[in-house]
Each structure stands twice: as C-alpha cells, then as structure tokens.
Write a protein that holds these residues in place. Sequence first.
Motif, mmCIF file in Angstrom:
data_model
loop_
_atom_site.group_PDB
_atom_site.id
_atom_site.type_symbol
_atom_site.label_atom_id
_atom_site.label_comp_id
_atom_site.label_asym_id
_atom_site.label_seq_id
_atom_site.Cartn_x
_atom_site.Cartn_y
_atom_site.Cartn_z
ATOM 1 N N SER A 74 0.833 -1.208 0.000
ATOM 2 C CA SER A 74 0.000 0.000 0.000
ATOM 3 C C SER A 74 0.863 1.251 0.000
ATOM 4 C CB SER A 74 -0.899 0.023 1.243
ATOM 5 O OG SER A 74 -1.781 -1.083 1.268
ATOM 6 N N ARG A 101 -9.821 -0.986 -4.631
ATOM 7 C CA ARG A 101 -8.445 -0.993 -4.129
ATOM 8 C C ARG A 101 -7.985 0.400 -3.714
ATOM 9 N NH1 ARG A 101 -4.345 -2.187 -7.461
ATOM 10 N NH2 ARG A 101 -5.397 -1.392 -9.334
ATOM 11 N N GLN A 155 -5.468 6.750 -1.139
ATOM 12 C CA GLN A 155 -5.020 5.535 -0.464
ATOM 13 C C GLN A 155 -5.042 4.404 -1.468
ATOM 14 O OE1 GLN A 155 -3.878 5.011 2.760
ATOM 15 N NE2 GLN A 155 -3.426 2.949 2.002
ATOM 16 N N ASN A 202 -4.297 0.441 -2.085
ATOM 17 C CA ASN A 202 -4.077 -0.858 -1.463
ATOM 18 C C ASN A 202 -3.968 -1.942 -2.525
ATOM 19 O OD1 ASN A 202 -4.317 0.358 1.099
ATOM 20 N ND2 ASN A 202 -6.546 0.020 1.110
ATOM 21 N N ASN A 203 -3.383 -3.055 -2.128
ATOM 22 C CA ASN A 203 -3.249 -4.195 -3.032
ATOM 23 C C ASN A 203 -2.663 -3.771 -4.383
ATOM 24 O OD1 ASN A 203 -3.396 -6.867 -3.808
ATOM 25 N ND2 ASN A 203 -5.523 -6.707 -4.508
#
Length: 116
Positions: free
Chosen positions: A17, A66, A81, A83-84
């Motif tokens: 991340s 994500r 943000q 993620n993944n």
Amino acid sequence: QVQLVESGGGLVQAGGSLRLSCVAVRSLFSIRDMGWYRQAPGEQRVLVAAITRSGSTDYAESVKGRFTISRDNAKNTVYLQMNNLGPEDTAVYYCNAYDTTRSSYWGQGTQVTVSS
C-alpha cells in the motif's frame, strides 16, 4: 498562481500500500474538483480517481475496490489511499485541481513503482 504539492510516492512490493497526498497552496479561489491521474511510460495520462468538494467520488474501473480518494477542504488537500498494488499500477501520479474560476492546475507528479 495555485501550486499543487504532491508527496507519498515510492517503491513498494506487489500487494503493498501507499498513500499519496496533494495540497493546493496559494489558492485565491476555492478549490472545487480534485483528482489523481497517472501516466505509465509510453501511455496517455488517465484519470484514476476524482472527488468533488461535497465528497462525490469517481474511480477508474481498474482501481475500484483498491483505491480510495478523500479530501480535507479546510486544508485544500486530497489523498489517494492505494491498497493491493500491482505492477500495472506503476506510473507517475499527478494531482489535478479546479478552482471556482474553472482554472485547472497540475502537480509535478510523483513516481509510484510496484515490484512483482
């Protein structure tokens, strides 16, 4: 002249991340829509996510679920943000903002590199 100052890019392994930040400084007018675009080598710059002043959001299909875009109007700041992350997310990420005169501004870009 509005200046957009980005931070938070870097190198991360796949599945990791990162959080990008962008602050609009020296803005004489209220900032309206804000967003993040990205440009991979040899490709066009494309929209990743956008957010209105009231908080309505829009995402590219490839990042839905994500990435999350948010903003702090009092600080003229937008966040992304991520993620993944996968290698396909590797790109230069650019912050964009419109003010109430409909003038558009761009940040200098921040590199995001995802290793597999």
